[in-house]
Design an enzyme around this catalytic site. Sequence first.
Site, short mmCIF file in Angstrom:
data_model
loop_
_atom_site.label_atom_id
_atom_site.label_comp_id
_atom_site.label_asym_id
_atom_site.label_seq_id
_atom_site.Cartn_x
_atom_site.Cartn_y
_atom_site.Cartn_z
N GLY A 15 0.82 -1.21 0.00
CA GLY A 15 0.00 0.00 0.00
C GLY A 15 0.85 1.25 0.00
O GLY A 15 0.45 2.28 0.55
N LYS A 18 -0.67 4.70 -1.53
CA LYS A 18 -1.53 5.54 -0.69
C LYS A 18 -0.71 6.37 0.29
O LYS A 18 -0.93 7.57 0.46
CB LYS A 18 -2.52 4.67 0.09
CG LYS A 18 -3.32 5.49 1.09
CD LYS A 18 -4.15 4.64 2.00
CE LYS A 18 -4.77 5.53 3.09
NZ LYS A 18 -5.68 4.80 3.97
N ASN A 38 6.78 -2.73 -13.97
CA ASN A 38 6.39 -3.95 -13.26
C ASN A 38 5.79 -3.63 -11.91
O ASN A 38 5.24 -4.50 -11.24
CB ASN A 38 7.60 -4.88 -13.08
CG ASN A 38 8.77 -4.21 -12.38
OD1 ASN A 38 8.90 -2.98 -12.43
ND2 ASN A 38 9.63 -4.99 -11.78
N HIS A 41 0.92 1.01 -8.18
CA HIS A 41 0.40 1.57 -6.94
C HIS A 41 -0.95 2.22 -7.21
O HIS A 41 -1.15 2.89 -8.21
CB HIS A 41 1.37 2.55 -6.28
CG HIS A 41 2.13 3.42 -7.22
ND1 HIS A 41 3.39 3.10 -7.68
CD2 HIS A 41 1.81 4.60 -7.80
CE1 HIS A 41 3.82 4.05 -8.50
NE2 HIS A 41 2.88 4.96 -8.59
N GLN A 223 8.20 -2.06 -5.55
CA GLN A 223 8.36 -3.41 -5.01
C GLN A 223 8.60 -3.36 -3.48
O GLN A 223 7.99 -2.56 -2.81
CB GLN A 223 9.47 -4.18 -5.73
CG GLN A 223 9.11 -4.57 -7.16
CD GLN A 223 9.52 -3.52 -8.17
OE1 GLN A 223 10.52 -2.85 -8.04
NE2 GLN A 223 8.75 -3.41 -9.23
N GLY A 301 -2.76 -8.23 -12.35
CA GLY A 301 -3.99 -8.89 -11.93
C GLY A 301 -3.76 -10.25 -11.30
O GLY A 301 -4.71 -10.97 -10.98
N LYS A 330 -3.70 -1.59 5.86
CA LYS A 330 -4.69 -2.67 5.75
C LYS A 330 -5.03 -3.33 7.09
O LYS A 330 -5.35 -4.52 7.14
CB LYS A 330 -4.22 -3.71 4.73
CG LYS A 330 -4.28 -3.20 3.29
CD LYS A 330 -4.34 -4.34 2.30
CE LYS A 330 -4.79 -3.85 0.94
NZ LYS A 330 -4.99 -4.94 -0.03
N LEU A 331 -4.98 -2.56 8.17
CA LEU A 331 -5.38 -3.12 9.46
C LEU A 331 -6.85 -3.53 9.43
O LEU A 331 -7.25 -4.47 10.12
CB LEU A 331 -5.13 -2.09 10.57
CG LEU A 331 -5.37 -2.56 12.00
CD1 LEU A 331 -4.40 -3.67 12.38
CD2 LEU A 331 -5.25 -1.39 12.98
#
Length: 426
Positions: A15, A18, A38, A41, A223, A301, A330-331
């Site tokens: 993430g 963001k 490659n 975000h 990455q 994807g 992503k908590l």
Amino acid sequence: MPASVILGAQWGDEGKGKITDLLAETADVVVRYQGGNNAGHTIVVEDERFALSLIPSGVLYPTVTPVIGNGCVIDPKVLLEEMATLRSRGIDPSRVLVSGNAHLIMPYHRKLDAVIERYLGEAMIGTTKRGIGPAYMDKYSRFGIRVQDLFDPKIFRKKLDVALKDKNRQLTKVYNQLPLDGEQIFDEYMVYADQLTEHITDTSLVVWEALERGDNILFEGAQGTLLDIDHGTYPFVTSSNPTAGGAAVGIGIGPNRIDHVIGVVKAYISRVGTGPFPTELHDETGDQLIEIGGEYGVVTGRRRRCGWLDAVALRYAVRVNGLTEIALTKLDVLSHFDSIKIATAYTSLGERYTEFPRQQRVLYNCVPHYEEHEGWNVDISEASTYEDLPEQAKRYVDRIEELAGVPIRTVSVGPARAATLERKPT
């Protein structure tokens, strides 16, 4: 700030887009220092979703100068398409600056990337087939074509002819493929040269002058740490240095100009492609993490592999990057679980490891030692302050901070800009 590196502390997909977007609000320059298209975000602004692969996240702010440094490899077609997409959505990409020393991804790089992966069979690396690896191979063999070569047609054609002589031999003799047409490639890339002229500059000088003025600079890594070509889980890695040391090299400044290193850490962990993954979950819980977290690659994807947070790998990322703080993302995904685990050590081949092992054989045989934490089973995506979070969630964050040994100052509970909470470290 004034000069901060933001990077992934795991296998990518943490993430970063963001968090970079949030920090870019107070930045003057946002620099992408390695990798190519490659990377991916995603940034959510109100009801709009922007998926970027080459252009730094700061492009969404009209006051920010987005810079693509010499450490990147650039597919000009992809770059121009990304600019066109931004333009069509009301974002001005004319401020994007590109290093003339960055290397070009050529059609033969993409072709070789795809056929080599296919021929490797079960030993495949799991690349995105975007030509990234072959472009870096040519760079380090001093066989590459740089962005600046586009603007001298004679030099470009000479380098192209030399490269094609070798690449077409590989394609036809080794991989049984049709040869590529040099005239067609030359004409295509000369069109790109005309379209990119105004964007090409000495980005090292641009960033140095900004630092001298005291501007706020944000260096954005693609990455993640465990995909670093030197410090990751080789050979299942990317072809560049996403770690903090790559920032100075990838733009051309001294390391003493960097003040802060921010590691983005997902509240669980994921990776794309093949390679060792000690805490990977091959059960219903792993499937839940994938579906609830939307764990599919922005660029490809591809379905990501998911597992519980790995504190052994996190401590390694803290060490090799010199992290000064952590942004936890992503908590909210973990709100759906009754209990949550963190790996604090491994056992492999009869030995216990509390530091990340560097031997491939050892890493493949690692069995994680978990500590279990109580879940909270409450939707936290609407929390407006850190204090609004359930006590179980706060205890989980406290424990990650304790295990990492680095303060967690930011906690993300959703994809939108507003779903980001400031936290005072314990």
